[in-house]
Design an enzyme around this catalytic site. Structure first.
Site, PDB file in Angstrom:
ATOM      1  N   ASP A   1       1.118  -1.361  -0.467  1.00 28.21           N
ATOM      2  CA  ASP A   1       0.173  -0.457   0.131  1.00 28.21           C
ATOM      3  C   ASP A   1       1.019   1.100  -0.008  1.00 28.21           C
ATOM      4  OD1 ASP A   1       0.284  -1.204   2.638  1.00 28.21           O
ATOM      5  OD2 ASP A   1       0.550   0.423   2.841  1.00 28.21           O
TER       6      ASP A   1
ATOM      7  N   ASP B   1       0.400   3.720   2.161  1.00 33.52           N
ATOM      8  CA  ASP B   1       0.012   4.102   3.476  1.00 33.52           C
ATOM      9  C   ASP B   1      -0.496   5.456   3.774  1.00 33.52           C
ATOM     10  OD1 ASP B   1       0.818   4.430   6.409  1.00 33.52           O
ATOM     11  OD2 ASP B   1       2.030   5.813   5.920  1.00 33.52           O
TER      12      ASP B   1
HETATM   13  N1  LIG Z   1       1.423   1.692   6.059  1.00 35.00           N
HETATM   14  C1  LIG Z   1       1.528   0.313   6.455  1.00 35.00           C
HETATM   15  N2  LIG Z   1       2.535   0.873   7.734  1.00 35.00           N
HETATM   16  C2  LIG Z   1       3.114  -0.197   8.839  1.00 35.00           C
HETATM   17  N3  LIG Z   1       2.084  -1.498   8.258  1.00 35.00           N
HETATM   18  C3  LIG Z   1       2.286  -2.083   7.379  1.00 35.00           C
HETATM   19  N4  LIG Z   1       2.546  -3.300   6.769  1.00 35.00           N
HETATM   20  C4  LIG Z   1       1.821  -2.797   5.374  1.00 35.00           C
HETATM   21  N5  LIG Z   1       1.719  -1.719   5.735  1.00 35.00           N
HETATM   22  C5  LIG Z   1       1.957  -0.795   6.122  1.00 35.00           C
END
Ligand SMILES: Nc1ncnc2[nH]cnc12
Ligand SMILES: CSC[C@H]1O[C@H](OP(=O)(O)O)[C@H](O)[C@@H]1O
Length: 299
Positions: free
Chosen positions: A215, A217
């Protein structure tokens, strides 16, 4: 001693990677360590060319441990007790950079610690003090072996020399935090690299994290922030790629383990990292450390 021991290579599976596929099952072990039991039973498996591999699911199979609850000391001690010298640690990460797309794989070379000091993060305490070198937290030797096989990835790209930020969680970051981490120079984010990487170093095991982006974030303005649903959508593809990468890299990992290069600069390092005068070392602490680094601290 079981015939498959020592097992010198370990794989830690993170979110979405709970088993090794296409590899022969040999045994399951669940060692007691002075720091408790590992996250789950450890599977020992054997590749077609006879390489033994220990597999441990970081959050347990079925994912019942939060990143904060992962018993990293027991995990590292249990792997060390099997004879492990090289650890390939998979992790699902968020991307903090446009060019690191979901489903890309990233080999970080640096870590920024944003955990909150609530995870036990050293084997050296209660009457024995040591300071491990951690300037370069990952194994350059393992990094090279993995990088050499980067073309096996399907539907994503491999990147290296990136900075990983490890947050406490379990909640995801705010947008302000995500932007702050970008301003720090961080490229990817997870909740699992620490204290795992520090403890591997203290236990003198070579360690490389293989990050699998799921992703962006929440730093992108006007775009929806990360959700578990979004992460899970990319985990299956990532997990198939992880199995592919593993199959491709294991012969190279076996080679650097057999020729000893994987432990260069690590083996013996913790003998000299200890600050405590022999006469002042707590007997109980030394006894616990016998499990990890036998003969290092006894007088
Ligand atoms: N956005 C994110 N923040 C922290 N850990 C993650 N693991 C996968 N995506 C994440
Ligand atoms: C499922 S999203 C957050 C979760 O995923 C990562 O786990 P792992 O590193 O074990 O793959 C991240 O670190 C968080 O624990």
């Amino acid at each position: 001693m079981a015939s498959y021991l020592p097992v010198k290579i370990a794989v830690i599976g993170g979110s979405g990677l709970y088993n090794l596929e296409g590899i022969e099952f040999v045994a399951e072990v669940n060692p007691d360590t002075p720091w408790g039991k590992p996250s789950d039973a450890i599977t020992i498996a054997r590749t077609a060319d006879g390489t033994h591999v220990a597999f441990l699911a970081r959050h347990g199979r079925g994912h019942y441990l939060t990143p904060t609850e992962v018993p990293s000391r027991a995990n590292m001690a249990a792997l060390k007790s099997l004879g492990v010298e090289a650890i390939l640690a998979f992790s699902a990460v968020g991307s903090l950079r446009e060019e690191l797309a979901p489903r890309d794989f990233i080999l970080p070379s640096q870590i920024i610690d944003r955990t909150k000091g609530i995870r036990p993060s050293t084997f050296f305490e209660d009457g024995i003090v040591a300071h491990a070198m951690f300037a370069d937290p990952f194994s350059k030797v393992l990094e090279q072996v993995i990088w050499d096989q980067r073309d096996v990835l399907e539907g994503g790209k491999f990147h290296k020399d990136k900075t990983l930020i490890c947050m406490e969680g379990p909640q995801f970051s705010t947008r302000a935090e995500s932007n702050m981490y970008r301003s720090f120079g961080a490229d990817v984010i997870n909740m699992s690299a620490l204290p795992e990487a520090k403890l591997a170093r203290e236990a003198e095991m070579a360690y490389q994290m293989i990050c699998m982006s799921t992703d962006y974030d929440c730093w992108k303005e006007h775009e929806v922030a990360v959700t578990v649903e979004a992460v899970v959508a990319n985990l299956n593809a990532n997990s198939a790629n992880a199995q592919r990468v593993l199959k491709a890299i294991l012969p190279g990992v076996r080679k650097v383990v057999e020729d000893g290069s994987v432990l260069e600069g690590l083996k013996g390092s913790m003998r000299f990292a200890c600050m405590t005068a022999p006469a002042k070392r707590s007997k109980a602490a030394v006894e616990k450390l016998e499990f990890l680094l036998p003969g290092y601290y006894t007088v």
